[in-house]
Scaffold this active site. Structure first.
Site, mmCIF file in Angstrom:
data_model
loop_
_atom_site.group_PDB
_atom_site.id
_atom_site.type_symbol
_atom_site.label_atom_id
_atom_site.label_comp_id
_atom_site.label_asym_id
_atom_site.label_seq_id
_atom_site.Cartn_x
_atom_site.Cartn_y
_atom_site.Cartn_z
ATOM 1 N N TYR A 1 -4.359 16.326 0.929
ATOM 2 C CA TYR A 1 -4.838 14.911 1.237
ATOM 3 C C TYR A 1 -3.733 13.894 1.823
ATOM 4 O O TYR A 1 -2.566 13.817 1.486
ATOM 5 C CB TYR A 1 -4.964 14.093 -0.237
ATOM 6 C CG TYR A 1 -5.991 13.088 -0.521
ATOM 7 C CD1 TYR A 1 -6.031 12.114 0.684
ATOM 8 C CD2 TYR A 1 -6.422 12.795 -1.620
ATOM 9 C CE1 TYR A 1 -6.868 11.155 0.527
ATOM 10 C CE2 TYR A 1 -7.458 11.770 -1.667
ATOM 11 C CZ TYR A 1 -7.496 10.693 -0.558
ATOM 12 O OH TYR A 1 -8.518 9.681 -0.677
ATOM 13 N N HIS B 1 1.452 4.093 -3.049
ATOM 14 C CA HIS B 1 0.991 5.614 -3.080
ATOM 15 C C HIS B 1 2.140 6.245 -3.118
ATOM 16 O O HIS B 1 2.329 7.412 -3.556
ATOM 17 C CB HIS B 1 0.087 5.752 -1.612
ATOM 18 C CG HIS B 1 -1.035 5.561 -1.674
ATOM 19 N ND1 HIS B 1 -1.901 4.153 -1.692
ATOM 20 C CD2 HIS B 1 -2.107 6.232 -1.903
ATOM 21 C CE1 HIS B 1 -2.846 4.181 -1.924
ATOM 22 N NE2 HIS B 1 -3.467 5.448 -1.879
ATOM 23 N N TYR C 1 0.682 -1.236 -0.077
ATOM 24 C CA TYR C 1 0.128 -0.005 -0.090
ATOM 25 C C TYR C 1 0.901 1.207 -0.091
ATOM 26 O O TYR C 1 0.659 2.237 -0.741
ATOM 27 C CB TYR C 1 -0.862 -0.038 1.303
ATOM 28 C CG TYR C 1 -2.054 1.249 1.273
ATOM 29 C CD1 TYR C 1 -3.349 0.744 0.497
ATOM 30 C CD2 TYR C 1 -1.601 2.226 1.664
ATOM 31 C CE1 TYR C 1 -4.010 1.996 0.603
ATOM 32 C CE2 TYR C 1 -2.676 3.345 1.842
ATOM 33 C CZ TYR C 1 -3.682 3.092 1.201
ATOM 34 O OH TYR C 1 -4.716 4.240 1.192
ATOM 35 N N TRP D 1 -7.275 3.211 -10.830
ATOM 36 C CA TRP D 1 -6.760 3.101 -9.645
ATOM 37 C C TRP D 1 -7.549 2.289 -8.714
ATOM 38 O O TRP D 1 -7.100 1.568 -7.905
ATOM 39 C CB TRP D 1 -6.724 4.579 -9.121
ATOM 40 C CG TRP D 1 -5.987 4.713 -7.782
ATOM 41 C CD1 TRP D 1 -6.733 4.819 -6.611
ATOM 42 C CD2 TRP D 1 -4.640 4.360 -7.432
ATOM 43 N NE1 TRP D 1 -5.827 4.717 -5.644
ATOM 44 C CE2 TRP D 1 -4.584 4.514 -6.026
ATOM 45 C CE3 TRP D 1 -3.513 4.399 -8.299
ATOM 46 C CZ2 TRP D 1 -3.017 4.497 -5.557
ATOM 47 C CZ3 TRP D 1 -2.340 4.420 -7.673
ATOM 48 C CH2 TRP D 1 -1.999 4.457 -6.313
ATOM 49 N N TRP D 2 -8.668 2.273 -8.538
ATOM 50 C CA TRP D 2 -9.590 1.412 -7.815
ATOM 51 C C TRP D 2 -9.286 0.025 -8.071
ATOM 52 O O TRP D 2 -9.260 -0.782 -7.206
ATOM 53 C CB TRP D 2 -11.322 1.696 -7.967
ATOM 54 C CG TRP D 2 -11.374 2.760 -7.288
ATOM 55 C CD1 TRP D 2 -11.150 3.753 -6.595
ATOM 56 C CD2 TRP D 2 -12.850 3.420 -7.693
ATOM 57 N NE1 TRP D 2 -11.794 4.817 -6.131
ATOM 58 C CE2 TRP D 2 -12.980 4.699 -6.712
ATOM 59 C CE3 TRP D 2 -13.999 3.142 -8.353
ATOM 60 C CZ2 TRP D 2 -14.023 5.549 -6.720
ATOM 61 C CZ3 TRP D 2 -15.123 3.913 -8.233
ATOM 62 C CH2 TRP D 2 -15.232 5.088 -7.356
#
Length: 103
Positions: free
Chosen positions: A41, A22, A18, A75-76
């Site tokens: 963000y 990112h 993860y 992306w999802w």
């Protein structure tokens, strides 16, 4: 500008992956978020529970059709194997209610 906060859930064994994904955020994904009024963000992780806490600032206009954008859908799907998602690969999110803010 509105501040939005929500939680998501990471699957066991995927903390490093993860973080890697990112750290290598696609330029077109970053651009999509910025073009749709999303800024400042941050995503935090509770490593014990694997709960992800996300917070960002969002302009009130321009994001209504964000979920229809192909970059976001890709992306999802890319992230679906490592976090809890719905059948359309969108992350399972739980919105949070602001109860205190110190300015």
């Amino acid at each position: 500008m509105e501040r939005i906060a929500f939680t998501m859930k990471l699957k066991p064994g995927y903390i490093a992956e993860y973080k890697r994904r990112h750290a290598e955020l696609w330029p077109e994904m970053k651009q999509l978020l910025q073009e749709n009024g999303i800024s400042d963000y941050s995503i935090f992780l509770d490593e014990e529970s694997l709960l992800l806490f996300a917070v960002h600032r969002q302009e009130e206009t321009g994001i209504s059709n964000l979920k229809e954008k192909e970059v976001l859908k890709r992306w999802w799907k890319y992230m679906a194997e490592i976090m809890d998602t719905h059948s359309d690969y969108s992350p399972v999110t739980h919105p949070l209610t602001l109860v205190f803010h110190l300015d």
